[in-house]
Design a protein around this motif. Structure first.
Motif, PDB file in Angstrom:
ATOM      1  N   ILE A  44      42.331  45.206   7.928  1.00  0.00           N
ATOM      2  CA  ILE A  44      42.526  44.063   7.044  1.00  0.00           C
ATOM      3  C   ILE A  44      43.280  44.471   5.779  1.00  0.00           C
ATOM      4  N   GLU A  45      44.082  43.560   5.262  1.00  0.00           N
ATOM      5  CA  GLU A  45      44.824  43.777   4.018  1.00  0.00           C
ATOM      6  C   GLU A  45      44.406  42.725   3.001  1.00  0.00           C
ATOM      7  N   ASP A  46      44.837  42.921   1.761  1.00  0.00           N
ATOM      8  CA  ASP A  46      44.493  41.956   0.719  1.00  0.00           C
ATOM      9  C   ASP A  46      44.844  40.547   1.184  1.00  0.00           C
ATOM     10  N   TRP A  47      43.977  39.626   0.855  1.00  0.00           N
ATOM     11  CA  TRP A  47      44.061  38.261   1.390  1.00  0.00           C
ATOM     12  C   TRP A  47      44.719  37.342   0.363  1.00  0.00           C
ATOM     13  N   CYS A  48      45.838  36.749   0.754  1.00  0.00           N
ATOM     14  CA  CYS A  48      46.489  35.747  -0.094  1.00  0.00           C
ATOM     15  C   CYS A  48      45.724  34.436   0.049  1.00  0.00           C
ATOM     16  N   ILE A  49      45.069  34.010  -1.022  1.00  0.00           N
ATOM     17  CA  ILE A  49      44.183  32.849  -0.938  1.00  0.00           C
ATOM     18  C   ILE A  49      44.776  31.594  -1.575  1.00  0.00           C
ATOM     19  N   SER A  50      45.987  31.668  -2.107  1.00  0.00           N
ATOM     20  CA  SER A  50      46.568  30.492  -2.779  1.00  0.00           C
ATOM     21  C   SER A  50      47.490  29.738  -1.830  1.00  0.00           C
ATOM     22  N   ARG A  51      47.423  28.403  -1.935  1.00  0.00           N
ATOM     23  CA  ARG A  51      48.256  27.543  -1.105  1.00  0.00           C
ATOM     24  C   ARG A  51      48.867  26.451  -1.981  1.00  0.00           C
ATOM     25  N   GLN A  52      50.099  26.094  -1.650  1.00  0.00           N
ATOM     26  CA  GLN A  52      50.809  25.075  -2.420  1.00  0.00           C
ATOM     27  C   GLN A  52      50.689  23.737  -1.673  1.00  0.00           C
ATOM     28  N   LEU A  53      49.515  23.133  -1.814  1.00  0.00           N
ATOM     29  CA  LEU A  53      49.210  21.884  -1.118  1.00  0.00           C
ATOM     30  C   LEU A  53      48.751  20.834  -2.121  1.00  0.00           C
ATOM     31  N   TRP A  54      48.752  19.585  -1.666  1.00  0.00           N
ATOM     32  CA  TRP A  54      48.326  18.488  -2.531  1.00  0.00           C
ATOM     33  C   TRP A  54      46.805  18.387  -2.617  1.00  0.00           C
ATOM     34  N   TRP A  55      46.116  18.998  -1.650  1.00  0.00           N
ATOM     35  CA  TRP A  55      44.666  18.849  -1.626  1.00  0.00           C
ATOM     36  C   TRP A  55      44.032  20.211  -1.374  1.00  0.00           C
TER      37      TRP A  55
END
Length: 518
Positions: A44-55
């Motif tokens: 496992i690698e560092d987890w990108c947890i951000s998303r560019q969504l409306w909700w």
């Protein structure tokens, strides 16, 4: 386009999740998916947890106009702070589900009661995306694994094993299936068509088969309820108060309970459903329900009450076992049976009662059932005698004389035999008959004017060849010192008894051939 993202250093959480499975704190079913789980978390690698969504769940961060970043439960004080516009990855939010929905981080009654849970059931394709995240989050934030077992089902494919897609035009709309066949048949087909971790090739014929099975169970329940007359004593009579057919069905029922419990305990849900279906469709419906019509319609008051009590008990327990597979219909059917409690869904689960498991009753009943099968085979397959035509039978009963005499009505009801003559042990075999052999019993059907002697000789020769092959195989096992020395004594004894029965059948067939050939 490159942009700034939020990451979680996930390795410390992954180590806890790996340890939970390695130590057996969490079990994955089927077991071979543990390798997939280990591969994901060990690499496992560092987890990108951000998303560019409306909700989605807000990331609890604020960025100041001067570039400073603040992360916390509450907004920072002062001016110039701008809330983070990105939202959390949906799998991050889903990973919190087992405890966040129960009031965490507060110590709520719901959290105390429902966390951790027992079994997590989901598809193998999201073992890493969801299951591993729930385990990591649960262990990190609560100190407890969210569940002790992960049961993985396969993917639903079309009947040819192809992935369902619009391009192939093989999309199966479950709502259409529910509208056509019903919810319970679809559920039953999905559960019984596969095993843990394996894909299900969904054939609509299986769903239709499930509907037909459900209709059969409904008819069985209706038969039982329509034959009730007044209140019944609770429970089922003691084994000593039951006739042979009732002892047989009670034995089969309690064996089924033990089998289903074992299959549930070992997560073989599909096989459990198939066993329940076999019991109801192949044993209760064609045999016990039909046989019970004799005491119900021709028996004494006491015999009628006993038959009703057994019928109610068998259907009650069967519906309890079937309820996890067909919850809606079984709930409705159960409501018409005499019962205690408000609903089947909260009724007590079935438990086997060892006093009703009766090897001897099953053995004796199997002889009667095999005799019925032999008579039906002679009537339907060998000589095409109309089912409506009544026949008489002559029987050399061997050691089963008393049962055949007492339960002669079984043959009248199940194969239209209106009279049975029992031969003395030393009586000669009758002539111009068709015959069938069951254990040490020989059934003769007088068919004067309807029997083809050459065809009967051909049939008996084939039966003799089959018996000779079975005898040779069994003798080979018993002559094998390795088998005799390693097998359990009861297994060896069972094979010896089986050999004696085969030899007895061969002897009788040889005598029949001798008589036919003159």
């Amino acid at each position: 386009m490159m942009s700034t993202q939020w990451f979680v250093r996930i390795q410390p959480l992954a180590q806890k999740a790996l340890e939970a499975v390695r130590t057996g704190q969490i079990k994955i079913v089927p077991e071979h998916f543990e390798k997939v789980y280990y591969h994901w978390l060990e690499n496992i690698e560092d987890w990108c947890i951000s998303r560019q969504l409306w909700w989605g769940h807000r990331i609890p961060a604020w960025v100041h106009q001067d570039g400073r970043i603040y992360v916390g439960k509450n907004p920072p004080t002062g001016n110039g702070w701008i809330p983070e516009e990105d939202v959390l990855d949906t799998w991050f939010s889903s990973g919190l589900w087992p405890f966040s929905t129960l009031g965490w981080p507060q110590d709520t009654p719901d959290l105390a009661r429902f966390y951790p849970t027992s079994i997590m059931e989901t598809g193998y394709d999201i073992l890493f995306f969801w299951v591993a995240r729930m385990i990591m989050m649960g262990l990190w934030f609560t100190g407890e694994a969210p569940f002790h077992t992960v049961y993985l089902h396969g993917l639903v494919r079309d009947k040819y094993g192809r992935k369902i897609s619009k391009t192939l035009g093989n999309v199966i709309d479950p709502l259409e299936l529910v509208e056509k066949f019903g919810t319970d048949p679809l559920r039953f087909a999905l559960v019984t068509s596969g095993t843990a971790g394996n894909d299900v090739n969904l054939d609509l014929e299986w769903v239709e088969y499930g509907r037909n099975f459900l209709n059969k169970v409904w008819q069985m329940t209706n038969f039982v309820t329509s034959n009730l007359d007044g209140d019944l004593p609770k429970g089922v009579p003691a084994p000593s108060e039951l006739d042979l057919p009732s002892r047989w069905v009670m034995s089969r029922l309690n064996r089924l309970i033990k089998t289903v419990q074992y299959l549930f305990d070992t997560y073989q849900y599909g096989e459990a459903g198939r066993q329940i279906r076999t019991f109801l469709w192949d044993e209760v419906a064609p045999w016990y329900l039909e046989i019970s019509k004799h005491p119900l319609y021709n028996g004494t008051d006491a015999e009628k009450i006993t038959a009703r009590r057994v019928l109610v008990h068998v259907m009650d327990i069967s519906l309890r076992l079937l309820h996890p597979f067909m919850p809606f219909a079984t709930e409705e059917m159960w409501s018409y049976l005499p019962h205690d409690g408000e609903a089947l869904i909260i009724a007590k689960w079935a438990e086997a009662d060892e006093q009703y498991i009766d090897d001897e009753a099953e053995l004796q009943m199997n002889v009667l059932m095999d005799m019925v099968r032999q008579i039906r085979d002679i009537r339907n397959n060998q000589y095409d005698i109309p089912p409506s035509k009544k026949l008489s039978a002559i029987v050399a009963p061997g050691k089963h004389r008393d049962n055949i005499k007492q339960y002669a009505y079984v043959f009248a009801r199940l194969c239209n035999i209106d009279h049975i003559t029992l031969l003395d042990d030393d009586a000669p075999a009758p002539e111009e008959v068709a015959s069938g052999v069951v254990s040490d019993v020989t059934v003769y059907l007088p068919l004067k004017g309807m029997i083809d002697v050459d065809a009967e000789i051909e049939r008996l020769n084939k039966e003799r060849e089959k018996l000779e092959a079975q005898i040779a195989k069994t003798q080979g096992m018993l002559n094998n010192e390795g088998f005799v020395s390693r097998a359990k004594p009861e297994v060896v004894e069972r094979e010896r008894v089986h050999l004696a029965e085969l030899q007895a059948s061969l002897s009788q067939i040889t005598e029949q051939l001798s008589r036919l050939k003159g």
